[in-house]
Each structure stands twice: as C-alpha cells, then as structure tokens.
Design an enzyme around this catalytic site. Sequence first.
Site, PDB file in Angstrom:
ATOM      1  N   CYS A  16       0.947  -1.246   0.105  1.00  0.00           N
ATOM      2  CA  CYS A  16       0.009   0.112   0.085  1.00  0.00           C
ATOM      3  C   CYS A  16       0.737   1.200  -0.044  1.00  0.00           C
ATOM      4  O   CYS A  16       2.179   1.374  -0.183  1.00  0.00           O
ATOM      5  CB  CYS A  16      -0.818  -0.065   1.221  1.00  0.00           C
ATOM      6  SG  CYS A  16      -0.032   0.328   2.871  1.00  0.00           S
ATOM      7  N   ASP A 511      -1.871   8.688 -31.946  1.00  0.00           N
ATOM      8  CA  ASP A 511      -1.086   8.454 -32.654  1.00  0.00           C
ATOM      9  C   ASP A 511      -1.895   8.153 -34.491  1.00  0.00           C
ATOM     10  O   ASP A 511      -3.045   8.019 -34.009  1.00  0.00           O
ATOM     11  CB  ASP A 511      -0.518   7.061 -32.521  1.00  0.00           C
ATOM     12  CG  ASP A 511       0.707   6.738 -33.355  1.00  0.00           C
ATOM     13  OD1 ASP A 511       1.532   7.551 -33.687  1.00  0.00           O
ATOM     14  OD2 ASP A 511       0.503   5.584 -34.117  1.00  0.00           O
ATOM     15  N   ASP A 709      -1.169   2.089 -31.020  1.00  0.00           N
ATOM     16  CA  ASP A 709      -1.126   0.581 -31.161  1.00  0.00           C
ATOM     17  C   ASP A 709       0.116   0.160 -31.590  1.00  0.00           C
ATOM     18  O   ASP A 709       0.154  -1.229 -31.785  1.00  0.00           O
ATOM     19  CB  ASP A 709      -2.310   0.128 -32.234  1.00  0.00           C
ATOM     20  CG  ASP A 709      -1.645   0.637 -33.835  1.00  0.00           C
ATOM     21  OD1 ASP A 709      -0.939   1.476 -33.668  1.00  0.00           O
ATOM     22  OD2 ASP A 709      -2.117  -0.111 -34.552  1.00  0.00           O
ATOM     23  N   ASP A 713       4.752   3.369 -29.781  1.00  0.00           N
ATOM     24  CA  ASP A 713       3.832   4.014 -28.982  1.00  0.00           C
ATOM     25  C   ASP A 713       4.002   3.343 -27.458  1.00  0.00           C
ATOM     26  O   ASP A 713       3.541   4.343 -26.465  1.00  0.00           O
ATOM     27  CB  ASP A 713       2.550   3.600 -29.410  1.00  0.00           C
ATOM     28  CG  ASP A 713       2.190   4.270 -30.886  1.00  0.00           C
ATOM     29  OD1 ASP A 713       2.881   5.201 -31.235  1.00  0.00           O
ATOM     30  OD2 ASP A 713       1.365   3.553 -31.623  1.00  0.00           O
TER      31      ASP A 713
END
Length: 823
Positions: A16, A511, A709, A713
Amino acid sequence: MKNKKSVYLPIKGMSCASCVRSVEKALSKLPGVEDVSVNLSSEKAVLSYDEKSSFLKDMVKAIEEVGYGVHLQSFSFQLDENIVKEKNSFLIKSLEKIPGVIEVRVSSERIVELTYLETLLDLNKLERVLKESGYSPVFPIEKVEDVLIKAKKLEERLLYKRFLLALGLTIPLFVISLPHMGIDIFKFLGISHNIMPLIPYLSFIFATPVQLYAGLPFYERGINGFKTKTPNMDSLIIMGTSAAYIYSVGITFSPFITSLFNFQIPSYMHVLYYEVSATIITLALLGKYLESIAKGRASRAIKYLLSLSPKIASVLRNSEEMKIPVDEVLVNDIVVVHPGERIPVDGIVLDGYSAVDESMVTGESIPVDKKTGDEVISGTINKTGNFKFRAQRVGKETFLSQVIRLVEEAQGSKAPIQALADKITVYFIPVVIIIALITFLVWLIAGPSPSFLYALSATIAVLIIACPCALGLATPTGIMVGTGEAAKRGILIRKGEALQNMEEIDTIVFDKTGTITEGVPRVTDVITLNGISKEEFLTLVGSVEKLSEHPLAKSIVGYVEDLGLSFISPEEFEAVPGKGITAKVHGHNVLIGNEVFFKDQEIEIKDRSELDRLYREGKTVVLVSLNREVKGLIAQADTLKEGARETISILEKKGLKVFLITGDNTATARAIGEKIGIADVLAQILPQDKAKVISKLQKEGRKVAMVGDGINDAPALVQADIGIALGTGTDIAIESGDITLIKGDPKKIITVINISKGTMNTIRQNLFWAFIYNITLIPIAAGVLYPFFKVLMNPIFAAIAMSLSSVSVVGNSLRLQYRKFKE
C-alpha cells in the site's frame, strides 16, 4: 550532479501507500541520492544518484532494513584449477567493480557465485572481465529466467492456495455459527442439537488455520508497518481480526479461565466472532490475489519486446557465413539477412536491397525500401530480398533495447496512483488505533468491576467496527463492477487506477497510423490520362504488379481483383529496387514506379496538377507509363477509421484538448488533421521522442491520455497518465496501455470516459457510507452512551454494523450494472 547515474530496483513486499513511503524515505537518506520515485503498481524504485557517494549494496541494505526486499539474481561457475590464489583475489575485486554486481563469493571448491541486479548488469561485460583476467568458466554464463516474473508467479500461487484454504474453512465455519445468530440451521438440516456444546471447539479448529496460516502475509506486512512507524491496511486487518479471534478463543476456553481466576464472565460476552475474523481474511486474500495478477502483467510488455530480437544472427567471419548468438555480434560485423528474418541489430546496408517491414518499431504500415547506405533497425522484418549490413549498434545500444529502456523508465518514473481508500487510511488507521487504546485505558481505570472485561469488550467493539472490510471494499467493488461493464462493451481495463485517472484527463494524444487510420495501405485514387480507359489501365497495371513482391503492389493487385478484372502474363519483367518496375505486355513497354524512377528514365510528366494534389493530400503515388507516355496515377494511403471524426468532435465538446502525433511529414500530417478535425498536429516525431512529447505536455500541467497501437507507442503509452491501446495493434502496445479497446474502435474512448466518471462517483459514495458507519458507531462502541443508559455496546452489534456497511457498499456498486454508458 557529476557522475549522476540512474538505477531501477524491483521491490518486493509492498502492499500500500505506506509501504511506498517507507521505501522512499529509506532510500532518500542515503548519501548522494538525488531523486527517488517508487511505483507501487509496477513495484519498482527509480533512483538518480552520485555513484561516488552511494552504492547499489547500500541501497539493497537500506530497503531490507525497513522490512522489504529487492529481487536479485545469481548464477555460479567454476574457476580453472590451475589459477593461483592471487589471481582469484584479483578476480573477485574486478567482479565487484562491475556495475550491478551485489556480492561475489568463492567457495573452497572453486565455485564462484555472483549475486547481481539484472536491470543494471551487462553479462557481456562480465564475460569479458573473466576472459581478460585469464579465467575460463567451466559452466557457461547464461541469461537466467527473469527472477521478477518468476517471483510474481510464485507469489500468485501461494496467495491462491491460501485463499482456497481460507475459503474452504470459512464456509463450514460460517454455517456452524448460524445458531449463535439466531438461525437454527441444525433443526433445518435435521441434525441433533447435542452438537451445540461442540460448536465453539469446532469453530476454533476451523478458524485457527485461517487466522495463523492463511492470514500470515497480513501479519508479516502489518507488523512491519508498526516496526517502520507507518501502519497500513494490513496493520488494521491484523488488529481487527486478531481482536475478534483472540476474544473468541478466550470465550471458547472460558471454563478453564473462570476456574483459574475465579470470576464469572457476563453472559452477553459469550458470543463468538471466529467467522468475522475468518471472513475478513478470506476476502482480503481474494483482493490481494487479484491485485497480484494485475501487477504481474506489468512485466509482460518488456518480455514481449525482448522476444522481438532474434536469438541467432548470420554474420560473415573469414569470408564464411556463420550463425552466432545475437549477444556475440560486434560493432562492424557484417550481418547477412534473408527474406522473412528479423534484423538482429542496428546497422547500415552494404550490399543488396529489400523492403523492410518497420511497423513493429515505427508504427507505419508501408514497408520501407532498403538499399546501400540505408539504415536498418533491430527487430524489424525483412520482407523480400537478401542483403548485408554493417553492425553499428549492438547489445543494449540497439534501437529495440532503447525502446525497452524507455518503457522501463516510464513505468518507474510515473507517480504512484493511490486509491482513495489508501489516501484516507493514512490518517484513519492511526486515529482508530489511538481511539482503541484510549478506550481500553479509560475503561480499565474508570470502568465498573470487572473493569478489565469491560475494557476488553469496548476495545474489541471499536476494532470490529473500525475493521477495514467496508473501507477495503469501497474502491475494489466499484472498480470490479465498472471494469466488468467496460468489458461488456469491448473495453479491457488492466489497472483499476486507470478509472480514477481517466476522470481527470483533459488532453488526449492520438497516434495516427492504426489509431486514427486503418494502418494498411489502400488504393484511394485511380486517375487515367491520355485517352486510356480505366479498365484497360487497371488490367495493365495489375498484370505487371502481380509479379512484384512489394507491399504497395499487393495493395494494387487486391484492388484490381476486387473489381473482377483478369490479368495478362507479361512477356518481360524486371524490378528496379526502390524505384519501380519495367515490363513488356503485348509488345508495349510498361513502366510503373515513383517520380524519381520516371526522372531517371527521362519520362516527362507534362501535367503535374493531379500529381501535386495527391502529394498535398499526403498520399503515396505510383506513376504508370506506356511506351514512355504517362497513362495514369494510382494513389494509396491509410484511410480514416470509421467514426474517428465523430469521436474527435465529441471529445472537443467535452472540453478535452486533442492532439495528433505522427512520424509523417508535415504536409501529410496536416492533411490527415484537417480530415479528422484535429487542429493541433505534431508531425515528424521520431518514435523514441513520443514519450518526451507526452512528458512535455504533462509538465505544462496537463493530464494526458495517449492512444496508440504500435511498439513505438509503448513508451508514450506508459509515460501518459492513461495509456489507451487498440486491440488491433501489437501485443506490446496492448500490454503497455492501461486500457485496451478490443476492436480498435476509437468511439469507445467516449464510453471509457463515461464509465470512469460513473465509477468514481460510486466509489466516493462507497467511501462516504463506509466512514459514516465508522464515525457514527466508533464513539458508541467506545462507550460514550454508557453514562446515560448504563449499557455497553455488545460486540455483536459492532459486527452487524460492519456487515451493514459492507452490504451498502457492495449494493451501491452493483447499481452501476443498470446504468447506460452511451457513446
């Protein structure tokens, strides 16, 4: 800072926000450490430090001292028995100086064991040190399995086993506890009530393994939180469950206690809470297991990138072609690449030609012609011819390796996204602990006789009410339902935190290739000139292009076939690399190619109006001549995805700033931008610079979502506050993104935004109700009403209140299933 270095440390044991603060605090105290960023999601620490002041061994020790660890690797090899001891000593000192080596140990059997950090060590350098020192390892030095992935798999298996054990014991425990809740389950099942006296002991038998074995990870992390003075959610879990369990054990064995101490326990205290502690631990284990699976996916992106690099390379040594491991390729080696093979390292073409598919690293769909003097990139695919190239960048210097480094950097440097519950728990947990202690002391000092029992009862009631069950469910149940609804609509959300971040997004960067456009070349224009019919023109062109292996030719052939036209067999055919084709059909000389080819052949283009128009539109143009007379033009381009323009319009109406980013030239990029309705176009951006563009926008104060994609990227997807990958893209983009649109439909981005806002509103409501129960009933459990009513809260009511808070949270989250998230 001179001698400034950066290092990635894979941390283990964090659960945490409190754990993150402990690790950051410990590392920040080291001399020479300038920046420390710990990412809970990827479980990595990124440090910038002065290597003259701080060393890797110190960092590992500092982390271990606060109760956490670093994932390290090790391997062994045997020294040559002919080597003298003095050289052994020299070797150890040489190995210890290699960056990334943590420890070197040599046994009496001449076995050398190295412990090292994989993210920093260069195994090639290690092997060179050994050889330069005159040592020949008997055992081969091999790259071992990624210890981080291995550790995560082991952790997931252990959590799953603990969860199954806890679930298997909690269910029967809950069933036999029903009579204490007023439900006569034994009468319903036709079982004799003679079993009733055995229930406490059966409950003890079922609950103890859950508490002491299944719940062991919570004890380890919770106790560590107390040790480091940063109590966490696990600390509260062990306090609440331990209180319920120990209290129940005391009641179970009360006959022995009362006879030993000669006092009577009030009848109202004869209530067992074994099922409460066991249920909390079981639910908590399920949550941790799901969380572990989600975190484990972070490393898959890097693993997939590594798989793109071939293991074997063909090189010329002594004028002979031989296959060697890619790691052994040296700068200036002559590398041979055959059709269909991946290019192993970066370099410059020396001989031959081909068309290379660079979409895996550039994102652009049209293969690039390669000839002498052109650069080739590691990981790309040779589509057609054979060629040789001179290696320029090898090992960790290749383009693909740099992309991997950028992904790691983005993963490590992104600020941790903390769930709302974790943020509030930072203050809530210490307050609850203080209230519980005060409650116990007040009743012990001022309570009626027997004051100890009153104090114990009141304290247990406080801890039961304050148990983080509802608080822990508030966020994950909302995220669970929200992500489930997203999945129904073709949207996969890898990280729950993405829903929180998506709500705050004010900028979206798209993109171009494969995101706004389809990602494959298509024929867009067929223009005939000088009196030739379209049917004759396409039959002629299709017949010639059918013999070509170039991807643009295949697009044209597919277009002609779709029209149902037949083909003619050319009498002659010759491909001119990088330029075009010459052929003879029915005695006519046919030339097909680019403008450079036509200039070389001195074929005049009399009317350039159509050609220049197609260029302005950012299209790739193929020129066709018959007997040295231009007969037509065929233009190809990436077509826009259906619904893309509508998506951009809706996003802008929602007040979002939209950018288009691409490696295309400015004219092509602007043409696409005008078609899609995006005014802010970022053109000629190199693949490795996309993440920098995202970072620059973030420094301007923007909350950025990146939509892409391709592999190029990936660093930008990770750098962005939210990475949105299209399911039609490469696996690496999908793994790097926080959100994946399965069908690659950009309109789904609108749905994601709506689901994010709906989910986050629900989570806020959940947290409100969870805290209302606690804030209202903690004072009552502590006994503030006792002076007025002479009644102390029975712990059973604390358990009921806790259950009600959990029910309200889950019920509120389930309402998301009935909402409509319109696009």
